[in-house]
Design an enzyme around this catalytic site. Structure first.
Site, PDB file in Angstrom:
ATOM      1  N   LYS A   1       0.977  -1.220  -0.022  1.00 45.72           N
ATOM      2  CA  LYS A   1      -0.208  -0.385   0.078  1.00 45.72           C
ATOM      3  C   LYS A   1       0.996   1.254   0.425  1.00 45.72           C
ATOM      4  O   LYS A   1       1.611   1.995   1.168  1.00 45.72           O
ATOM      5  CB  LYS A   1      -0.388  -0.128   0.832  1.00 45.72           C
ATOM      6  CG  LYS A   1      -2.368   0.634   1.332  1.00 45.72           C
ATOM      7  CD  LYS A   1      -2.401   1.863   1.033  1.00 45.72           C
ATOM      8  CE  LYS A   1      -2.010   3.132   1.471  1.00 45.72           C
ATOM      9  NZ  LYS A   1      -1.448   4.368   1.466  1.00 45.72           N
TER      10      LYS A   1
ATOM     11  N   SER B   1       5.662   8.479   9.502  1.00 45.77           N
ATOM     12  CA  SER B   1       5.974   9.387  10.426  1.00 45.77           C
ATOM     13  C   SER B   1       5.311   8.864  11.851  1.00 45.77           C
ATOM     14  O   SER B   1       5.098   7.063  12.217  1.00 45.77           O
ATOM     15  CB  SER B   1       4.528  10.226  10.285  1.00 45.77           C
ATOM     16  OG  SER B   1       2.888   9.569  10.572  1.00 45.77           O
TER      17      SER B   1
ATOM     18  N   GLY C   1       3.710   5.146  12.749  1.00 45.30           N
ATOM     19  CA  GLY C   1       3.826   4.185  12.927  1.00 45.30           C
ATOM     20  C   GLY C   1       3.652   3.413  14.574  1.00 45.30           C
ATOM     21  O   GLY C   1       3.560   2.106  14.894  1.00 45.30           O
TER      22      GLY C   1
ATOM     23  N   GLU D   1       9.807   2.476  10.194  1.00 48.60           N
ATOM     24  CA  GLU D   1      10.729   3.616  10.082  1.00 48.60           C
ATOM     25  C   GLU D   1       9.964   4.134  10.144  1.00 48.60           C
ATOM     26  O   GLU D   1       9.312   5.056   9.745  1.00 48.60           O
ATOM     27  CB  GLU D   1      11.893   3.252   8.632  1.00 48.60           C
ATOM     28  CG  GLU D   1      13.001   1.616   8.542  1.00 48.60           C
ATOM     29  CD  GLU D   1      13.621   2.322   9.985  1.00 48.60           C
ATOM     30  OE1 GLU D   1      13.851   3.329  10.393  1.00 48.60           O
ATOM     31  OE2 GLU D   1      14.280   1.133  10.503  1.00 48.60           O
TER      32      GLU D   1
ATOM     33  N   CYS E   1      13.971  11.179   5.300  1.00 45.38           N
ATOM     34  CA  CYS E   1      13.804  11.231   7.058  1.00 45.38           C
ATOM     35  C   CYS E   1      15.159  11.398   7.260  1.00 45.38           C
ATOM     36  O   CYS E   1      15.509  11.619   8.218  1.00 45.38           O
ATOM     37  CB  CYS E   1      13.381   9.784   6.926  1.00 45.38           C
ATOM     38  SG  CYS E   1      14.204   8.729   6.104  1.00 45.38           S
TER      39      CYS E   1
ATOM     40  N   GLN F   1       1.676  19.786   3.503  1.00 44.49           N
ATOM     41  CA  GLN F   1       3.438  19.750   3.582  1.00 44.49           C
ATOM     42  C   GLN F   1       3.673  21.585   3.653  1.00 44.49           C
ATOM     43  O   GLN F   1       4.059  22.080   4.548  1.00 44.49           O
ATOM     44  CB  GLN F   1       4.014  19.182   2.876  1.00 44.49           C
ATOM     45  CG  GLN F   1       5.298  18.091   3.882  1.00 44.49           C
ATOM     46  CD  GLN F   1       5.122  17.437   4.502  1.00 44.49           C
ATOM     47  OE1 GLN F   1       4.381  16.696   4.951  1.00 44.49           O
ATOM     48  NE2 GLN F   1       6.200  17.498   5.059  1.00 44.49           N
TER      49      GLN F   1
ATOM     50  N   GLU G   1      10.478  17.429  12.691  1.00 46.48           N
ATOM     51  CA  GLU G   1      11.324  17.448  12.525  1.00 46.48           C
ATOM     52  C   GLU G   1      10.494  18.016  11.011  1.00 46.48           C
ATOM     53  O   GLU G   1       8.738  18.503  11.745  1.00 46.48           O
ATOM     54  CB  GLU G   1      10.379  16.090  11.699  1.00 46.48           C
ATOM     55  CG  GLU G   1      10.829  15.454  10.557  1.00 46.48           C
ATOM     56  CD  GLU G   1      10.457  14.009  10.146  1.00 46.48           C
ATOM     57  OE1 GLU G   1       9.149  13.931  10.081  1.00 46.48           O
ATOM     58  OE2 GLU G   1      11.065  13.197   9.451  1.00 46.48           O
TER      59      GLU G   1
HETATM   60  P1  NAD Z   1       2.583   8.990   6.989  1.00 52.81           P
HETATM   61  O1  NAD Z   1       2.350   8.441   7.883  1.00 52.81           O
HETATM   62  O2  NAD Z   1       1.111   9.846   6.712  1.00 52.81           O
HETATM   63  O3  NAD Z   1       1.854   8.512   5.910  1.00 52.81           O
HETATM   64  C1  NAD Z   1       2.464   6.729   5.567  1.00 52.81           C
HETATM   65  C2  NAD Z   1       1.859   5.953   5.226  1.00 52.81           C
HETATM   66  O4  NAD Z   1       1.453   4.883   5.714  1.00 52.81           O
HETATM   67  C3  NAD Z   1       1.038   6.303   3.974  1.00 52.81           C
HETATM   68  O5  NAD Z   1       1.364   4.928   3.098  1.00 52.81           O
HETATM   69  C4  NAD Z   1      -0.630   6.264   4.674  1.00 52.81           C
HETATM   70  O6  NAD Z   1      -1.109   5.899   3.874  1.00 52.81           O
HETATM   71  C5  NAD Z   1      -0.075   5.341   5.171  1.00 52.81           C
HETATM   72  N1  NAD Z   1      -0.718   5.372   6.415  1.00 52.81           N
HETATM   73  C6  NAD Z   1      -1.248   6.740   6.955  1.00 52.81           C
HETATM   74  N2  NAD Z   1      -2.682   6.667   8.127  1.00 52.81           N
HETATM   75  C7  NAD Z   1      -2.773   4.823   8.525  1.00 52.81           C
HETATM   76  C8  NAD Z   1      -3.047   4.207   8.825  1.00 52.81           C
HETATM   77  N3  NAD Z   1      -3.902   4.638  10.183  1.00 52.81           N
HETATM   78  N4  NAD Z   1      -3.305   2.599   8.855  1.00 52.81           N
HETATM   79  C9  NAD Z   1      -2.329   2.404   7.994  1.00 52.81           C
HETATM   80  N5  NAD Z   1      -1.346   2.926   7.281  1.00 52.81           N
HETATM   81  C10 NAD Z   1      -1.859   4.153   7.310  1.00 52.81           C
HETATM   82  O7  NAD Z   1       3.977   9.460   6.540  1.00 52.81           O
HETATM   83  P2  NAD Z   1       4.382  10.325   4.935  1.00 52.81           P
HETATM   84  O8  NAD Z   1       3.433  11.470   5.268  1.00 52.81           O
HETATM   85  O9  NAD Z   1       4.049  10.027   3.865  1.00 52.81           O
HETATM   86  O10 NAD Z   1       5.837  10.231   5.493  1.00 52.81           O
HETATM   87  C11 NAD Z   1       6.694  11.518   6.170  1.00 52.81           C
HETATM   88  C12 NAD Z   1       6.927  10.436   6.830  1.00 52.81           C
HETATM   89  O11 NAD Z   1       7.544   9.242   6.538  1.00 52.81           O
HETATM   90  C13 NAD Z   1       8.299  11.426   7.718  1.00 52.81           C
HETATM   91  O12 NAD Z   1       8.076  11.498   8.985  1.00 52.81           O
HETATM   92  C14 NAD Z   1       9.334  10.870   7.116  1.00 52.81           C
HETATM   93  O13 NAD Z   1      10.802  11.283   8.754  1.00 52.81           O
HETATM   94  C15 NAD Z   1       9.194   8.985   7.182  1.00 52.81           C
HETATM   95  N6  NAD Z   1      10.266   9.197   6.552  1.00 52.81           N
HETATM   96  C16 NAD Z   1      10.910   7.972   6.949  1.00 52.81           C
HETATM   97  C17 NAD Z   1      11.588   7.033   6.256  1.00 52.81           C
HETATM   98  C18 NAD Z   1      12.939   5.895   7.135  1.00 52.81           C
HETATM   99  O14 NAD Z   1      13.272   5.609   6.639  1.00 52.81           O
HETATM  100  N7  NAD Z   1      12.995   6.434   8.478  1.00 52.81           N
HETATM  101  C19 NAD Z   1      11.705   7.382   5.025  1.00 52.81           C
HETATM  102  C20 NAD Z   1      10.855   8.653   4.387  1.00 52.81           C
HETATM  103  C21 NAD Z   1       9.786   9.005   5.241  1.00 52.81           C
END
Ligand code: NAD
Length: 478
Positions: A171, A224, A228, A245, A279, A326, A379
């Protein structure tokens, strides 16, 4: 482009769709994606469950060969994938093409993984007994990915999951699903039906249905910290293996004896590539008093010379942010930085002209930021750095550690003692000397400490720890 779900080897339609806008030019609709419901996720998981036994029985060598073929197929489409990512989520095309090449390299690496040894032989008390360990796949794995690396992150999770014998429901993020869809459209026919399934849609609906489903045996998530944590709680309550992550607040330390050309170039690259939406992006620059003024002048000059504009043009260094949400978040953190006493040296105000039709934030440098200020703690995920002055290496390490995250950190120094003190003292999963905070190699373990990660590691051989269970076998001849 109208993306579809991939379920059980078929490209399928859903009832509702949503449009995807180009973040550099709102009037440009790049395509549409399905808004999948719980029943779509259910069908995908059942397909993955049905494909599970045959995929495991195929063996690691044959599975690896399929990944290697997928690498060759994908390699012919780097330009197309780079352009699509640039248009869908705003990453400058040079970077986006490089990310497509990374996805190919990941497939090659895990293609080779099918040939590498697994497990170990352990002496048994009875000398005629053969005792050894082997690895078993988890079964059906759910993979949930963010928008900022629409090609590399889905691949660095899916490729190891597959080579170790799992089947997958992926997904991707709703803001980058067209790119993920096109990548799988190119290679999906290489895999038996149901081995890889793609379900597009909202996290709150499709993502939630995935993590709640009884057929899931593992969840790998990047995104995020808030989402997570929710995934971790759900997985724990259901006894499902999980891997997270999440965010970062990555520092560079610039010591008095640093090579300033290198420190400036790699601080700019770490902070401003992908408009700071990594990230591992550099977000805090902890600079020692002795070189503070010279470093700051050079940094600001270099940042003012960056080319900001249309991400589909090769000369663009800095594209837009991915979305209105954003953009609003980053601009409000910039305002907060000012009210908490930070001094803006460059950037900080909305851009005008044609760029005002996109989510462009000017590259912004704050000086004199207190270590406890919001922009030094939270962040930002935008092209913003905070300069934090310190007097000693010990103080620099203390400031570097004074955040809830611990993903990546860099130190610029020519002094081995300073470098070693930082390597020892910094609480982060990745510590880099005279390198930028971003840009970790695919064959090396990747992951963070503290709120950045669930402490497991991705990439390279480390991926086997998440995607498999260890089975201990003892065989006594009779
Ligand atoms: P997000 O948490 O909003 O979304 C990430 C994914 O989770 C998306 O596919 C989203 O649809 C899904 N999601 C959202 N709510 C959910 C739920 N209730 N149940 C299951 N899935 C759900 O993050 P984003 O805005 O897409 O990405 C940015 C964030 O990702 C930043 O905080 C960044 O630091 C982090 N990031 C971390 C790494 C790493 O390796 N540490 C790499 C890239 C991005």
């Amino acid at each position: 482009m109208d993306a579809r779900n991939l379920i059980g080897g078929e490209w399928t339609e859903t009832t509702n769709r949503t449009a995807v806008q180009n973040p550099a030019e709102w009037n440009h609709v790049v395509g549409t994606i399905p808004l999948s419901e719980a029943q779509d996720v259910d069908r995908a998981l059942r397909a993955a469950q049905s494909a599970r036994r045959a995929w495991k029985a195929l063996g690691a060598v044959a599975r690896g060969n399929i990944l290697s073929q997928a690498a060759n197929l994908l390699e012919a489409h780097l330009d197309e994938l780079g352009l699509l990512a640039a248009q869908e989520m705003g990453k400058p095309i040079g970077e986006a093409r490089g990310e497509a090449a990374r996805a190919v390299a990941i497939l090659r690496y895990y293609g080779g993984e099918g040939l590498r040894s697994v497990g170990e032989v352990i002496p048994a008390t009875n000398p005629s007994t053969l005792q050894y360990t082997t690895r078993e796949p988890l079964g059906v794995v759910g993979i949930i990915t963010p928008w900022n690396f629409p090609l590399a992150i889905p691949m660095w999770k899916t490729a190891p999951a597959l080579v170790y014998g799992n089947t997958v429901v992926l997904k991707p993020a709703e803001l980058a699903s067209l790119t993920a869809y096109r990548m799988w459209e190119l290679i999906a026919s290489l895999f038996p039906a149901g081995v890889v399934n793609l379900v597009l849609g909202l996290g709150s609906v499709a993502g939630e249905a995935l993590i709640q489903h009884p057929l899931i045996q593992g969840v790998s998530f990047t995104g995020s910290t808030g989402v997570g944590q929710h995934i971790a709680e759900t997985a724990v309550s259901r006894g499902v293996k999980y891997q997270l992550e999440m965010g970062g607040k990555n520092p560079v330390i610039v010591a008095d004896d640093a090579d300033l050309d290198l420190a400036v170039e790699l601080t700019v690259s770490g902070a401003m590539r992908s408009a700071g939406q990594k990230c591992t992006a550099t977000s805090r620059v902890i600079v020692m008093e002795g070189i503070r003024h010279e470093f700051t002048d050079r940094l600001v000059n270099r940042i003012q010379a960056l080319q900001q504009g249309d991400p589909s043009q090769p000369e663009t260094y800095l594209g837009p942010l991915v979305s209105q949400a954003q953009y609003d978040k980053v601009m409000s953190l910039i305002d907060r930085g000012r009210t908490e006493g930070g001094r803006v040296l460059t950037g900080g105000t909305p851009v005008g002209g044609p760029l005002a039709r996109g989510y462009f934030v000017p590259p912004t440098v704050f000086d004199g930021v207190a270590a406890g200020a919001t922009i030094a703690q939270e962040e930002i995920f935008g092209p913003v750095v905070a300069l934090i002055p310190v007097k000693t290496v010990d103080e620099a390490i203390e400031v570097a550690n004074d955040v809830r995250y611990g993903l990546s950190a860099s130190v610029f120094t020519r002094n081995l003692k300073t470098a070693m003190a930082c390597v020892e003292g910094i609480e982060a999963g990745l510590v880099r000397v005279n390198e930028e905070t971003a840009g970790v190699e695919l064959q090396a373990p990747f992951g963070g400490l503290k709120a950045s990660s669930s402490h497991s590691r991705e990439q390279g051989r480390a991926a086997i720890e998440f995607y498999t269970h260890t089975k201990t076998v003892a065989i006594r001849p009779s």
